[in-house]
Write a protein that holds these residues in place. Structure first.
Motif, mmCIF file in Angstrom:
data_model
loop_
_atom_site.group_PDB
_atom_site.id
_atom_site.type_symbol
_atom_site.label_atom_id
_atom_site.label_comp_id
_atom_site.label_asym_id
_atom_site.label_seq_id
_atom_site.Cartn_x
_atom_site.Cartn_y
_atom_site.Cartn_z
ATOM 1 N N THR A 1 -51.713 23.016 9.278
ATOM 2 C CA THR A 1 -50.310 23.284 8.994
ATOM 3 C C THR A 1 -49.474 22.138 9.539
ATOM 4 O O THR A 1 -49.335 21.980 10.747
ATOM 5 N N SER A 2 -48.930 21.342 8.635
ATOM 6 C CA SER A 2 -48.011 20.285 9.034
ATOM 7 C C SER A 2 -46.605 20.739 8.675
ATOM 8 O O SER A 2 -46.265 21.910 8.870
ATOM 9 N N SER A 3 -45.784 19.878 8.133
ATOM 10 C CA SER A 3 -44.410 20.238 7.824
ATOM 11 C C SER A 3 -43.793 19.188 6.913
ATOM 12 O O SER A 3 -44.210 18.031 6.900
ATOM 13 N N CYS A 4 -42.778 19.598 6.168
ATOM 14 C CA CYS A 4 -41.990 18.623 5.423
ATOM 15 C C CYS A 4 -41.262 17.681 6.376
ATOM 16 O O CYS A 4 -40.826 16.601 5.974
ATOM 17 N N ALA A 5 -41.148 18.094 7.631
ATOM 18 C CA ALA A 5 -40.559 17.215 8.636
ATOM 19 C C ALA A 5 -41.379 15.938 8.785
ATOM 20 O O ALA A 5 -40.853 14.891 9.162
ATOM 21 N N ALA A 6 -42.680 16.031 8.502
ATOM 22 C CA ALA A 6 -43.545 14.857 8.565
ATOM 23 C C ALA A 6 -43.440 14.004 7.314
ATOM 24 O O ALA A 6 -43.914 12.866 7.284
ATOM 25 N N VAL A 7 -42.826 14.548 6.266
ATOM 26 C CA VAL A 7 -42.690 13.847 4.983
ATOM 27 C C VAL A 7 -41.403 13.030 4.938
ATOM 28 O O VAL A 7 -41.383 11.872 4.519
ATOM 29 N N GLY A 8 -40.300 13.622 5.344
ATOM 30 C CA GLY A 8 -39.018 12.946 5.325
ATOM 31 C C GLY A 8 -37.903 13.915 5.641
ATOM 32 O O GLY A 8 -38.107 15.137 5.634
ATOM 33 N N ILE A 9 -36.707 13.394 5.922
ATOM 34 C CA ILE A 9 -35.613 14.226 6.411
ATOM 35 C C ILE A 9 -34.552 14.484 5.354
ATOM 36 O O ILE A 9 -34.100 15.611 5.168
ATOM 37 N N TYR A 10 -34.110 13.453 4.650
ATOM 38 C CA TYR A 10 -33.178 13.676 3.548
ATOM 39 C C TYR A 10 -33.248 12.533 2.550
ATOM 40 O O TYR A 10 -33.882 11.503 2.812
ATOM 41 N N VAL A 11 -32.635 12.734 1.388
ATOM 42 C CA VAL A 11 -32.634 11.738 0.317
ATOM 43 C C VAL A 11 -31.188 11.328 0.015
ATOM 44 O O VAL A 11 -30.247 11.884 0.580
ATOM 45 N N SER B 1 -36.196 12.953 -4.691
ATOM 46 C CA SER B 1 -36.990 13.925 -3.931
ATOM 47 C C SER B 1 -38.094 13.176 -3.189
ATOM 48 O O SER B 1 -38.498 12.083 -3.590
ATOM 49 N N LEU B 2 -38.556 13.787 -2.134
ATOM 50 C CA LEU B 2 -39.644 13.224 -1.333
ATOM 51 C C LEU B 2 -40.959 13.846 -1.784
ATOM 52 O O LEU B 2 -41.014 15.019 -2.155
ATOM 53 N N SER B 3 -42.035 13.068 -1.713
ATOM 54 C CA SER B 3 -43.344 13.551 -2.147
ATOM 55 C C SER B 3 -44.360 13.402 -1.032
ATOM 56 O O SER B 3 -44.058 12.894 0.062
ATOM 57 N N GLU B 4 -45.594 13.805 -1.335
ATOM 58 C CA GLU B 4 -46.684 13.719 -0.356
ATOM 59 C C GLU B 4 -47.002 12.290 0.050
ATOM 60 O O GLU B 4 -47.684 12.071 1.059
ATOM 61 N N LYS B 5 -46.508 11.313 -0.699
ATOM 62 C CA LYS B 5 -46.753 9.909 -0.350
ATOM 63 C C LYS B 5 -45.841 9.424 0.774
ATOM 64 O O LYS B 5 -46.083 8.374 1.358
ATOM 65 N N ASP B 6 -44.787 10.203 1.061
ATOM 66 C CA ASP B 6 -43.782 9.775 2.039
ATOM 67 C C ASP B 6 -44.119 10.239 3.450
ATOM 68 O O ASP B 6 -44.735 11.295 3.652
ATOM 69 N N TRP B 7 -43.668 9.434 4.408
ATOM 70 C CA TRP B 7 -43.811 9.775 5.826
ATOM 71 C C TRP B 7 -42.468 9.544 6.515
ATOM 72 O O TRP B 7 -41.791 8.550 6.253
ATOM 73 N N THR B 8 -42.111 10.427 7.404
ATOM 74 C CA THR B 8 -40.846 10.332 8.127
ATOM 75 C C THR B 8 -40.803 9.104 9.029
ATOM 76 O O THR B 8 -41.790 8.769 9.691
ATOM 77 N N VAL C 1 -39.698 16.971 14.902
ATOM 78 C CA VAL C 1 -40.013 16.165 13.721
ATOM 79 C C VAL C 1 -41.094 15.141 14.056
ATOM 80 O O VAL C 1 -42.074 14.985 13.319
ATOM 81 N N LYS C 2 -40.909 14.455 15.163
ATOM 82 C CA LYS C 2 -41.903 13.459 15.570
ATOM 83 C C LYS C 2 -43.257 14.105 15.829
ATOM 84 O O LYS C 2 -44.300 13.559 15.472
ATOM 85 N N SER C 3 -43.245 15.286 16.443
ATOM 86 C CA SER C 3 -44.509 15.951 16.779
ATOM 87 C C SER C 3 -45.302 16.300 15.532
ATOM 88 O O SER C 3 -46.526 16.182 15.503
ATOM 89 N N LYS C 4 -44.615 16.737 14.473
ATOM 90 C CA LYS C 4 -45.316 17.105 13.231
ATOM 91 C C LYS C 4 -45.907 15.874 12.558
ATOM 92 O O LYS C 4 -47.047 15.907 12.068
ATOM 93 N N LYS C 5 -45.150 14.777 12.534
ATOM 94 C CA LYS C 5 -45.683 13.565 11.916
ATOM 95 C C LYS C 5 -46.859 13.023 12.714
ATOM 96 O O LYS C 5 -47.920 12.702 12.154
ATOM 97 N N ALA D 1 -32.111 11.570 12.927
ATOM 98 C CA ALA D 1 -32.377 13.014 12.920
ATOM 99 C C ALA D 1 -33.818 13.351 13.293
ATOM 100 O O ALA D 1 -34.205 14.524 13.253
ATOM 101 N N ALA D 2 -34.596 12.351 13.666
ATOM 102 C CA ALA D 2 -35.999 12.587 14.014
ATOM 103 C C ALA D 2 -36.081 13.095 15.455
ATOM 104 O O ALA D 2 -36.388 12.344 16.396
ATOM 105 N N ILE D 3 -35.792 14.376 15.621
ATOM 106 C CA ILE D 3 -35.873 14.995 16.939
ATOM 107 C C ILE D 3 -37.338 15.161 17.333
ATOM 108 O O ILE D 3 -38.247 14.868 16.558
#
Length: 353
Positions: free
Chosen positions: A123-133, A139-146, A157-161, A152-154
């Motif tokens: 279980t990861s999170s969209c927080a690991a994908v990106g924060i906003y567009v 839109s953000l996809s599975e290819k993206d990383w935060t 967010v960092k922990s999930k990535k 806004a990377a509190i």
């Protein structure tokens, strides 16, 4: 009948309890980990799930940071669904209080899985994908990383990535004898009915709405998904051949906080609740950020649009997301029925549509 056995870590969690329920309903033997078997608030609801399904649920104690305990927890399991991760209700002064347990705990579980299990679903999170567009057309996809340096990377967010990155790096570095398949589930903000008394940030969000105590809402957009869809994604990704080696975004779609308030007001307003739909001016959030740490995160998200591409969820995992109104209202009723929000004198409960 011979049941395949699945280990679910952090089994009393919001998402994990739904994963356990769906696995049991599909006929699996489930072993769930909890930090303490002496906590009835966490254990008793899980025991009821097991009792309703031929007692195919075994609960064991395990701590994310105790590497030794995971060898026995994993032993004999065919699959592992790792949901356990710290999800703080407030931002700590030292971000490593969240990051280190998330990364080290994930690696402790994966090391115990090496050479033993067929596949791990993390279980990861969209927080690991990106924060906003930049706008509604993106839109953000599975290819993206935060970007960890994003304002806004509190810590969460960092922990999930970092935990997800560590998992992929560890799995890819295993030799053939130690290798297992890995898939990750990256949900957006998870709402929906609760099965246990476990707390969480998303649960607190809906409780605040229904309390009617907030005078207004920051101008923030969030992507939302249903906990039942998230659990389904874990169960499907556990055995689906196409899921191995891939990330999977689970998201229904974006919604401004004022829109969430509007749905709750329409459904629960006539039943004695007063969720606000009012949006406060941006400057009040900016001033608040000087005094309240959580406000600093809100400040960086003001007016920003967020959206995640759920194509893989729909086309590969074959999951059509539930309507957001259903997700939000079902969670509201669940919180009231389970006593997390007091019943008003006008409360009538959910009526069949």
């Amino acid at each position: 009948m011979l049941y395949l056995e699945v280990l679910v870590t952090g089994a009393s969690g919001f998402i994990a309890a739904h994963v356990v329920q769906q696995l049991l309903q599909e006929g699996y033997q489930v072993r769930g980990t909890v930090r303490s078997l002496k906590n009835p608030l966490k254990v008793d609801p899980l025991k009821k799930l097991g009792e309703a399904t031929d007692n195919r649920l075994e609960l064991v104690e395990a701590d994310l940071l105790d590497a030794d305990c995971w060898t026995n927890a994993v032993d004999g399991c065919d699959y592992v669904i790792h949901t356990a991760s710290p999800f703080p209700l407030s931002t700590p002064s030292d971000e490593n209080e969240i990051i280190k347990p998330a990364v080290d705990g994930t690696l402790n579980v994966l090391k115990a899985c090496a050479g033993k299990v067929k596949r791990v679903v993390l279980t990861s999170s969209c927080a690991a994908v990106g924060i906003y567009v930049n706008g509604p057309d993106e839109s953000l996809s599975e290819k993206d990383w935060t970007d960890e340096k994003h304002p806004a990377a509190i810590a969460y967010v960092k922990s999930k990535k970092l935990a997800e990155k560590a998992a992929w790096d560890y799995q890819k570095g295993l030799n053939d004898e130690q290798q297992f398949e890995l898939a990750t589930i990256n949900p957006s903000l998870v709402l929906g009915p609760i099965l246990t008394q476990q707390g969480g940030s998303s649960i607190d969000l809906l409780k605040r709405f229904l309390s009617g105590k907030d005078i207004g809402l920051p101008r923030i957009c969030m992507c939302i998904c249903d906990v039942r869809d998230v659990a389904r994604a874990h169960v499907v990704a556990m055995t689906l051949p196409e899921a191995a080696g891939n990330r999977h975004i689970v998201s229904t779609g974006p919604m401004w906080l004022s829109e969430v308030g509007g749905i709750l007001k329409e459904e629960f307003g006539p039943q004695g609740y007063k969720p606000t739909t009012r949006t406060v001016p941006d400057f009040t959030v900016k001033i608040g950020s000087w005094f309240v740490s959580e406000m600093k995160t809100y400040k960086s998200l003001l007016g920003k649009y967020v959206n995640y591409d759920n194509t893989r969820m729909r086309e590969v995992l074959k999951i059509e997301p539930r309507p957001l109104k259903e997700t939000i209202c079902d969670m509201g009723y669940s919180l009231i029925e389970e006593g997390k929000v007091a019943k008003s004198k006008k409360y009538k409960g959910k009526t069949s549509s």
